[in-house]
Design an enzyme around this catalytic site. Sequence first.
Site, short mmCIF file in Angstrom:
data_model
loop_
_atom_site.label_atom_id
_atom_site.label_comp_id
_atom_site.label_asym_id
_atom_site.label_seq_id
_atom_site.Cartn_x
_atom_site.Cartn_y
_atom_site.Cartn_z
N ALA A 180 60.51 27.59 79.45
CA ALA A 180 60.18 26.64 80.52
C ALA A 180 60.37 25.20 80.04
O ALA A 180 60.87 24.35 80.77
CB ALA A 180 58.75 26.85 81.00
N ASP A 181 59.97 24.93 78.80
CA ASP A 181 60.19 23.59 78.22
C ASP A 181 61.66 23.26 78.15
O ASP A 181 62.09 22.13 78.46
CB ASP A 181 59.60 23.54 76.81
CG ASP A 181 58.10 23.27 76.80
OD1 ASP A 181 57.60 22.66 77.75
OD2 ASP A 181 57.44 23.66 75.82
#
Length: 407
Positions: A180-181
């Site tokens: 997600a980062d």
Amino acid sequence: MLAEEFYRDADPASTGPLAHLRVLDVTKVWSGPLASGVLADLGADVIRIELPYGRDGDVPPQIPGTGRSWFRETVNRNKRSVGLDLREPAGRAAFLELVATADVVVENYRPGTLDGWGVGYRQCREVRPGVVFVSVSGWGQYGPGAHRAAYDPAVQAAAGWMSLNGEPGGPPMRAPTFLADELAGLHAAIGALAAIVHRDRTGDGQHVDVSMMDTLLAGSAGLPTLAAAGAPPRRSGNETDFVVPSNVYACTDGYVYLAVALNKHWRELAAAMGRPELGRASGYGGNAERIAHRADVDALVAGWCAGLSTQDVLDALQPRGLVIAPVRTLAQVVADPDLHERGTLQHVTLTNGTSAVMVAPPARFSRTPTRIRCGAPEPGQHTAEILGEQPYAATGEKTAPSPVRYG
């Protein structure tokens, strides 16, 4: 094509296509530093704003032989560092003077934090109306959940991604990387560049809102659309719903990944396995038939691979044009001479004189080539240098830098 041909017209002095941009990096952990890191790799002058004491991002383990954190070094290379405490008046004043010279500000604090310190988008655009202010957060700058804290695995869980990862019947499984980062950082960099194009055309800056939740859903291969239509996908492990065979198969010394999407490739595989009659046989000749007989097809391929080494399987199938790859460890990957020859892996001299291997910027430019120019800076390493460049204040006139205590 040879590398010499690709870079025939390259500018030898190039640091990358974004050498004309200045970016202020007010970030922590991974998504924000990655976003500004992409811009730094593309040649932008990225100035990291961090406390003049401590070492933000020094996450263990250290890179052996360097005394440096893998985390800080890999995501903060190609940047300069100014030591400022934005919670203090002198730090805020010095930062806003830098904003007056900047094209982009990237931050990934919890929404409202920078506003509370007096250095949010509203204050930044007062001194630089054309600034592009990029905010990365877990859940977005607005909406019911905007105030909530977030870490990458929490977003993977909330976005439904963990529920799809792992073996059928097994527990939910997070990605081993900061998925997600990573996606949020990439979309933040893309958003910054799109806003810069708009600013260059109209003169208008803007606030760019990137949430980890949004980007992970957008990076889920269209599966949320199926779920919204009442057809949520199953957890499939290494299989693929629409292609058979498509799986990881054990060999005598390891594993291979094999996918057969075309019927002509199935005929090639059948011949290689010594079963050419299956190439057009009922139940096998078409992909829809193979999907209906997935277990039989998988067992057939698995039985053939089980008696061969990975290299035997590669030698049998690669010349036939099939999509196949050995399942390698990262240690095997970084020892691959092809990646070193291509320049994918680059030896980088770090600030303390040691060196480490890092992955080079992935986009290659024939005219404005990029590279890893330097390792991650020490906190505040360039404070005097940058604040001494007489930044422009809001009036547009050069001023002396604000007094600030820095390390």
